[in-house]
Design a protein around this motif. Structure first.
Motif, PDB file in Angstrom:
ATOM      1  N   MET A   1      -3.404  -7.160  -4.714  1.00  0.00           N
ATOM      2  CA  MET A   1      -4.466  -7.320  -3.727  1.00  0.00           C
ATOM      3  C   MET A   1      -5.045  -5.962  -3.338  1.00  0.00           C
ATOM      4  SD  MET A   1      -3.111 -10.236  -1.086  1.00  0.00           S
ATOM      5  CE  MET A   1      -2.722 -11.891  -1.648  1.00  0.00           C
ATOM      6  N   THR A   2      -6.330  -5.948  -3.073  1.00  0.00           N
ATOM      7  CA  THR A   2      -6.963  -4.714  -2.644  1.00  0.00           C
ATOM      8  C   THR A   2      -6.687  -4.467  -1.166  1.00  0.00           C
ATOM      9  OG1 THR A   2      -9.033  -5.824  -2.042  1.00  0.00           O
ATOM     10  CG2 THR A   2      -8.804  -5.069  -4.328  1.00  0.00           C
ATOM     11  N   ALA A   3      -6.952  -3.226  -0.745  1.00  0.00           N
ATOM     12  CA  ALA A   3      -6.725  -2.878   0.661  1.00  0.00           C
ATOM     13  C   ALA A   3      -7.614  -3.707   1.585  1.00  0.00           C
ATOM     14  CB  ALA A   3      -6.985  -1.389   0.853  1.00  0.00           C
ATOM     15  N   ILE A   4      -8.837  -3.982   1.143  1.00  0.00           N
ATOM     16  CA  ILE A   4      -9.759  -4.781   1.965  1.00  0.00           C
ATOM     17  C   ILE A   4      -9.219  -6.193   2.153  1.00  0.00           C
ATOM     18  CG2 ILE A   4     -12.071  -5.777   2.074  1.00  0.00           C
ATOM     19  CD1 ILE A   4     -13.117  -3.327   0.641  1.00  0.00           C
ATOM     20  N   THR A   5      -8.713  -6.792   1.042  1.00  0.00           N
ATOM     21  CA  THR A   5      -8.164  -8.150   1.122  1.00  0.00           C
ATOM     22  C   THR A   5      -6.979  -8.205   2.067  1.00  0.00           C
ATOM     23  OG1 THR A   5      -8.859  -8.581  -1.156  1.00  0.00           O
ATOM     24  CG2 THR A   5      -7.219 -10.056  -0.212  1.00  0.00           C
ATOM     25  N   LEU A   6      -6.091  -7.232   1.947  1.00  0.00           N
ATOM     26  CA  LEU A   6      -4.932  -7.178   2.835  1.00  0.00           C
ATOM     27  C   LEU A   6      -5.359  -6.998   4.291  1.00  0.00           C
ATOM     28  CD1 LEU A   6      -2.529  -4.941   0.720  1.00  0.00           C
ATOM     29  CD2 LEU A   6      -2.313  -7.390   1.153  1.00  0.00           C
ATOM     30  N   GLY A   7      -6.383  -6.175   4.505  1.00  0.00           N
ATOM     31  CA  GLY A   7      -6.882  -5.972   5.859  1.00  0.00           C
ATOM     32  C   GLY A   7      -7.448  -7.246   6.459  1.00  0.00           C
ATOM     33  N   VAL A   8      -8.205  -7.995   5.653  1.00  0.00           N
ATOM     34  CA  VAL A   8      -8.779  -9.259   6.123  1.00  0.00           C
ATOM     35  C   VAL A   8      -7.678 -10.263   6.440  1.00  0.00           C
ATOM     36  CG1 VAL A   8     -10.186 -11.247   5.449  1.00  0.00           C
ATOM     37  CG2 VAL A   8     -10.966  -8.932   4.928  1.00  0.00           C
ATOM     38  N   LEU A   9      -6.685 -10.358   5.547  1.00  0.00           N
ATOM     39  CA  LEU A   9      -5.576 -11.289   5.787  1.00  0.00           C
ATOM     40  C   LEU A   9      -4.800 -10.909   7.036  1.00  0.00           C
ATOM     41  CD1 LEU A   9      -4.223 -11.811   2.144  1.00  0.00           C
ATOM     42  CD2 LEU A   9      -5.544 -13.424   3.533  1.00  0.00           C
ATOM     43  N   GLY A  10      -4.585  -9.615   7.226  1.00  0.00           N
ATOM     44  CA  GLY A  10      -3.882  -9.174   8.428  1.00  0.00           C
ATOM     45  C   GLY A  10      -4.647  -9.516   9.695  1.00  0.00           C
ATOM     46  N   THR A  11      -5.963  -9.303   9.665  1.00  0.00           N
ATOM     47  CA  THR A  11      -6.801  -9.610  10.831  1.00  0.00           C
ATOM     48  C   THR A  11      -6.785 -11.106  11.135  1.00  0.00           C
ATOM     49  OG1 THR A  11      -8.247  -7.746  10.311  1.00  0.00           O
ATOM     50  CG2 THR A  11      -9.112  -9.437  11.796  1.00  0.00           C
ATOM     51  N   LEU A  12      -6.905 -11.929  10.095  1.00  0.00           N
ATOM     52  CA  LEU A  12      -6.887 -13.385  10.280  1.00  0.00           C
ATOM     53  C   LEU A  12      -5.535 -13.851  10.832  1.00  0.00           C
ATOM     54  CD1 LEU A  12      -8.757 -14.582   7.059  1.00  0.00           C
ATOM     55  CD2 LEU A  12      -9.645 -14.490   9.401  1.00  0.00           C
ATOM     56  N   SER A  13      -4.462 -13.202  10.393  1.00  0.00           N
ATOM     57  CA  SER A  13      -3.129 -13.563  10.893  1.00  0.00           C
ATOM     58  C   SER A  13      -3.007 -13.269  12.387  1.00  0.00           C
ATOM     59  CB  SER A  13      -2.057 -12.798  10.121  1.00  0.00           C
ATOM     60  OG  SER A  13      -2.106 -13.114   8.738  1.00  0.00           O
TER      61      SER A  13
END
Length: 249
Positions: A1-13
């Protein structure tokens, strides 16, 4: 996963946990509105001219503090890093000053500069000056000995060594220090506004809190967080571009 994807998932969590906490009543909605209520308040906040003026005031103080601290720290750091006998006493003074939290100086800054932008700028400069200075000193000290010997063998003068050797060697460390200082400076500026100022985004947050518009207060905090992420992303991209350019040279 890219850093952006991980960031989005973290924010949604985080948002999901936030919504569940409010929905289950673990925290009163009067103290912590749901993320949906905060998101619904964002359009009204962004349309508020008072918010725009306050944000501009905060970012203006942040920018001036960054320029003053960065320029002065880089110039002084270059001198200290080049003149070796200055390094030890300078680091003693810097470390002693770093032991004093910038928030502890806010009452003194208010007495000296009042409640205007000068007070916020002064406290922010104090908070980040040492960080940029230390990174500059370490960057200068990281010059490769072989390159120094080569420059001396070619009889480069001080200016040539500074321009073609010292500055390129120190730049990666300097831009990293500036990137880290940017986030600290924004936090310090807003903190001074929350503790004592007459304008800025911190004052707007307090005003919404006192008016019991908690949803607008959280929307204001969210907007500031988004601005902080954008500033960090811009500076991180500039840091990568600068380092890549130096490597090519």
């Amino acid at each position: 996963m890219t850093a952006i994807t991980l960031g989005v998932l973290g924010t949604l969590s985080v948002l999901a946990v936030w919504a569940v906490i409010v929905e289950l009543g673990l925290v009163s909605a009067k103290s912590l509105p749901s993320p949906f209520a905060v998101a619904g308040s964002l359009p009204a906040l962004l349309a508020d001219p008072n918010f725009s003026a306050s944000l501009a005031d905060t970012l203006g103080a942040w920018f001036v503090a960054m320029v003053i601290a960065s320029v002065s720290a880089i110039v002084l750091g270059m001198i200290i890093g080049t003149v070796h006998f200055l390094s030890a006493p300078a680091m003693i003074v810097v470390n002693a000053l770093r032991s004093i939290p910038s928030s502890a100086l806010i009452p003194i800054a208010i007495l000296l500069f009042g409640l205007g932008s000068s007070m916020k700028i002064a406290v922010a400069v104090y908070a980040i000056f040492a960080l940029v200075l230390i990174n500059t000193i370490y960057g200068v000290a990281g010059r490769e000995p072989m390159r120094i010997d080569a420059a001396r063998s070619m009889r480069w003068n001080w200016w040539q060594q500074y321009l073609h050797l010292t500055l390129p060697s120190a730049t990666p460390s300097i831009v990293t220090g500036i990137r880290l200082a940017a986030g600290i400076s924004l936090v310090v500026v807003i903190s001074t506004e929350l503790l004592g100022a007459k304008s800025g985004i911190g004052i707007t947050i307090i005003q919404y809190q006192q008016a019991l518009r908690i949803d607008m207060a959280y929307a204001c905090i969210t907007a500031v967080g988004i601005v902080g992420v954008l500033l960090y992303s811009i500076l991180a991209a500039a840091e990568r571009a600068t380092i890549d350019r130096i490597r090519l040279v």
